[in-house]
Design a protein around this motif. Structure first.
Motif, PDB file in Angstrom:
ATOM      1  N   LEU A  40       0.828  -1.206   0.000  1.00 29.26           N
ATOM      2  CA  LEU A  40       0.000   0.000   0.000  1.00 29.26           C
ATOM      3  C   LEU A  40       0.865   1.259   0.000  1.00 29.26           C
ATOM      4  CD1 LEU A  40      -2.736   1.394   0.091  1.00 29.26           C
ATOM      5  CD2 LEU A  40      -2.704   1.124   2.587  1.00 29.26           C
ATOM      6  N   GLN A  41       1.862   1.291   0.856  1.00 29.90           N
ATOM      7  CA  GLN A  41       2.758   2.453   0.899  1.00 29.90           C
ATOM      8  C   GLN A  41       3.453   2.664  -0.439  1.00 29.90           C
ATOM      9  OE1 GLN A  41       5.404   1.862   4.217  1.00 29.90           O
ATOM     10  NE2 GLN A  41       3.748   1.944   5.711  1.00 29.90           N
ATOM     11  N   GLY A  42       3.887   1.570  -1.059  1.00 25.24           N
ATOM     12  CA  GLY A  42       4.588   1.665  -2.337  1.00 25.24           C
ATOM     13  C   GLY A  42       3.710   2.205  -3.450  1.00 25.24           C
ATOM     14  N   VAL A  43       2.495   1.700  -3.570  1.00 22.98           N
ATOM     15  CA  VAL A  43       1.624   2.167  -4.652  1.00 22.98           C
ATOM     16  C   VAL A  43       1.174   3.604  -4.397  1.00 22.98           C
ATOM     17  CG1 VAL A  43      -0.633   1.312  -3.819  1.00 22.98           C
ATOM     18  CG2 VAL A  43      -0.178   1.476  -6.271  1.00 22.98           C
ATOM     19  N   ARG A  44       1.003   3.979  -3.132  1.00 19.23           N
ATOM     20  CA  ARG A  44       0.632   5.370  -2.837  1.00 19.23           C
ATOM     21  C   ARG A  44       1.756   6.331  -3.230  1.00 19.23           C
ATOM     22  NH1 ARG A  44      -3.151   6.107   2.308  1.00 19.23           N
ATOM     23  NH2 ARG A  44      -2.497   8.212   1.828  1.00 19.23           N
ATOM     24  N   ARG A  45       3.005   5.952  -2.958  1.00 16.96           N
ATOM     25  CA  ARG A  45       4.144   6.792  -3.378  1.00 16.96           C
ATOM     26  C   ARG A  45       4.220   6.867  -4.893  1.00 16.96           C
ATOM     27  NH1 ARG A  45       6.906   3.939   0.658  1.00 16.96           N
ATOM     28  NH2 ARG A  45       7.887   2.670  -0.956  1.00 16.96           N
ATOM     29  N   LEU A  46       4.010   5.727  -5.552  1.00 20.77           N
ATOM     30  CA  LEU A  46       4.057   5.677  -7.008  1.00 20.77           C
ATOM     31  C   LEU A  46       2.989   6.580  -7.630  1.00 20.77           C
ATOM     32  CD1 LEU A  46       5.485   4.225  -9.379  1.00 20.77           C
ATOM     33  CD2 LEU A  46       3.754   2.422  -9.182  1.00 20.77           C
ATOM     34  N   VAL A  47       1.782   6.534  -7.101  1.00 17.95           N
ATOM     35  CA  VAL A  47       0.697   7.387  -7.597  1.00 17.95           C
ATOM     36  C   VAL A  47       1.013   8.855  -7.330  1.00 17.95           C
ATOM     37  CG1 VAL A  47      -1.737   8.011  -7.260  1.00 17.95           C
ATOM     38  CG2 VAL A  47      -1.087   5.612  -7.521  1.00 17.95           C
ATOM     39  N   ALA A  48       1.524   9.172  -6.149  1.00 20.12           N
ATOM     40  CA  ALA A  48       1.880  10.564  -5.841  1.00 20.12           C
ATOM     41  C   ALA A  48       2.915  11.084  -6.830  1.00 20.12           C
ATOM     42  CB  ALA A  48       2.395  10.675  -4.405  1.00 20.12           C
ATOM     43  N   ASP A  49       3.900  10.247  -7.166  1.00 20.97           N
ATOM     44  CA  ASP A  49       4.915  10.643  -8.159  1.00 20.97           C
ATOM     45  C   ASP A  49       4.284  10.841  -9.531  1.00 20.97           C
ATOM     46  OD1 ASP A  49       6.855  10.505  -6.193  1.00 20.97           O
ATOM     47  OD2 ASP A  49       7.654   8.555  -6.859  1.00 20.97           O
ATOM     48  N   ALA A  50       3.376   9.943  -9.915  1.00 25.22           N
ATOM     49  CA  ALA A  50       2.720  10.050 -11.216  1.00 25.22           C
ATOM     50  C   ALA A  50       1.872  11.319 -11.291  1.00 25.22           C
ATOM     51  CB  ALA A  50       1.849   8.816 -11.486  1.00 25.22           C
ATOM     52  N   VAL A  51       1.155  11.633 -10.222  1.00 26.80           N
ATOM     53  CA  VAL A  51       0.333  12.844 -10.184  1.00 26.80           C
ATOM     54  C   VAL A  51       1.226  14.075 -10.305  1.00 26.80           C
ATOM     55  CG1 VAL A  51      -1.140  14.266  -8.694  1.00 26.80           C
ATOM     56  CG2 VAL A  51      -1.620  11.827  -8.956  1.00 26.80           C
ATOM     57  N   ALA A  52       2.338  14.098  -9.565  1.00 26.43           N
ATOM     58  CA  ALA A  52       3.263  15.239  -9.624  1.00 26.43           C
ATOM     59  C   ALA A  52       3.811  15.412 -11.036  1.00 26.43           C
ATOM     60  CB  ALA A  52       4.396  15.049  -8.617  1.00 26.43           C
ATOM     61  N   ASP A  53       4.188  14.305 -11.680  1.00 28.23           N
ATOM     62  CA  ASP A  53       4.696  14.371 -13.058  1.00 28.23           C
ATOM     63  C   ASP A  53       3.632  14.893 -14.020  1.00 28.23           C
ATOM     64  OD1 ASP A  53       7.131  13.389 -12.206  1.00 28.23           O
ATOM     65  OD2 ASP A  53       6.783  11.341 -12.953  1.00 28.23           O
ATOM     66  N   MET A  54       2.409  14.413 -13.869  1.00 27.50           N
ATOM     67  CA  MET A  54       1.324  14.848 -14.749  1.00 27.50           C
ATOM     68  C   MET A  54       1.032  16.333 -14.552  1.00 27.50           C
ATOM     69  SD  MET A  54      -1.245  11.577 -14.440  1.00 27.50           S
ATOM     70  CE  MET A  54      -2.368  12.064 -15.749  1.00 27.50           C
ATOM     71  N   GLU A  55       1.002  16.767 -13.299  1.00 30.77           N
ATOM     72  CA  GLU A  55       0.747  18.184 -13.028  1.00 30.77           C
ATOM     73  C   GLU A  55       1.868  19.057 -13.596  1.00 30.77           C
ATOM     74  OE1 GLU A  55      -1.989  17.979  -8.997  1.00 30.77           O
ATOM     75  OE2 GLU A  55       0.183  18.120  -8.770  1.00 30.77           O
ATOM     76  N   ALA A  56       3.105  18.609 -13.439  1.00 28.86           N
ATOM     77  CA  ALA A  56       4.248  19.375 -13.952  1.00 28.86           C
ATOM     78  C   ALA A  56       4.207  19.481 -15.469  1.00 28.86           C
ATOM     79  CB  ALA A  56       5.558  18.736 -13.494  1.00 28.86           C
ATOM     80  N   ALA A  57       3.675  18.452 -16.114  1.00 28.26           N
ATOM     81  CA  ALA A  57       3.594  18.432 -17.575  1.00 28.26           C
ATOM     82  C   ALA A  57       2.315  19.090 -18.094  1.00 28.26           C
ATOM     83  CB  ALA A  57       3.686  16.995 -18.084  1.00 28.26           C
ATOM     84  N   GLY A  58       1.464  19.565 -17.184  1.00 29.85           N
ATOM     85  CA  GLY A  58       0.216  20.198 -17.603  1.00 29.85           C
ATOM     86  C   GLY A  58      -0.835  19.219 -18.083  1.00 29.85           C
ATOM     87  N   GLU A  59      -0.694  17.956 -17.713  1.00 37.48           N
ATOM     88  CA  GLU A  59      -1.653  16.930 -18.127  1.00 37.48           C
ATOM     89  C   GLU A  59      -2.841  16.894 -17.164  1.00 37.48           C
ATOM     90  OE1 GLU A  59       0.167  13.090 -18.670  1.00 37.48           O
ATOM     91  OE2 GLU A  59       2.015  14.013 -19.399  1.00 37.48           O
ATOM     92  N   ASP A  60      -3.966  16.400 -17.656  1.00 38.67           N
ATOM     93  CA  ASP A  60      -5.139  16.213 -16.805  1.00 38.67           C
ATOM     94  C   ASP A  60      -4.901  15.047 -15.860  1.00 38.67           C
ATOM     95  OD1 ASP A  60      -6.533  18.291 -17.996  1.00 38.67           O
ATOM     96  OD2 ASP A  60      -7.482  16.986 -19.477  1.00 38.67           O
ATOM     97  N   VAL A  61      -5.136  15.276 -14.596  1.00 38.95           N
ATOM     98  CA  VAL A  61      -4.973  14.247 -13.569  1.00 38.95           C
ATOM     99  C   VAL A  61      -6.341  13.610 -13.325  1.00 38.95           C
ATOM    100  CG1 VAL A  61      -4.282  13.827 -11.178  1.00 38.95           C
ATOM    101  CG2 VAL A  61      -3.069  15.527 -12.549  1.00 38.95           C
ATOM    102  N   PRO A  62      -6.419  12.282 -13.237  1.00 43.32           N
ATOM    103  CA  PRO A  62      -7.721  11.642 -12.990  1.00 43.32           C
ATOM    104  C   PRO A  62      -8.365  12.154 -11.700  1.00 43.32           C
ATOM    105  CG  PRO A  62      -6.071   9.990 -13.553  1.00 43.32           C
ATOM    106  CD  PRO A  62      -5.339  11.286 -13.369  1.00 43.32           C
TER     107      PRO A  62
END
Length: 110
Positions: A40-62
């Motif tokens: 659970l901790q691992g997937v939560r960190r992975l999602v947080a990183d993915a969200v940060a990357d998407m936001e930085a790239a100006g992509e729509d976040v789910p």
């Protein structure tokens, strides 16, 4: 976007011999670990990183499923024969077709 609002699940993976952490809103992401907590901790960190990357790239976040608005209505197409059978069952039970189908869906194992 707060990544802790997403829908997370941990399950055992017989193929991997480990627990796998999953996020419904990000079906392509997963995290394997020796314990449910670590998965659970691992997937939560992975999602947080993915969200940060998407936001930085100006992509729509789910949008998290928990934050979506649901009307309680949806359409489903079924074969005419099934429609007829359900209408007959509803009439015999003296309930609306909507109530009959709602009850059947509610009693379906989750």
């Amino acid at each position: 976007m707060q990544s802790d609002h997403y829908t997370y699940r941990v399950t055992w993976s017989p193929e991997d011999g480990e627990y796998v952490g999953l996020c419904t809103e990000f079906p392509s992401l997963s995290w394997l670990a020796d314990s449910p907590d670590a998965a659970l901790q691992g997937v939560r960190r992975l999602v947080a990183d993915a969200v940060a990357d998407m936001e930085a790239a100006g992509e729509d976040v789910p949008v998290p499923l928990a934050e979506k608005h649901y009307t309680g209505e949806f359409r489903v197409r079924i074969p005419p024969e099934l429609h007829r059978d359900l209408a007959i069952q509803a009439a015999e039970q003296r309930v609306s077709l909507n109530r009959l189908v709602s009850a059947k869906l509610a009693s379906t194992p989750k």
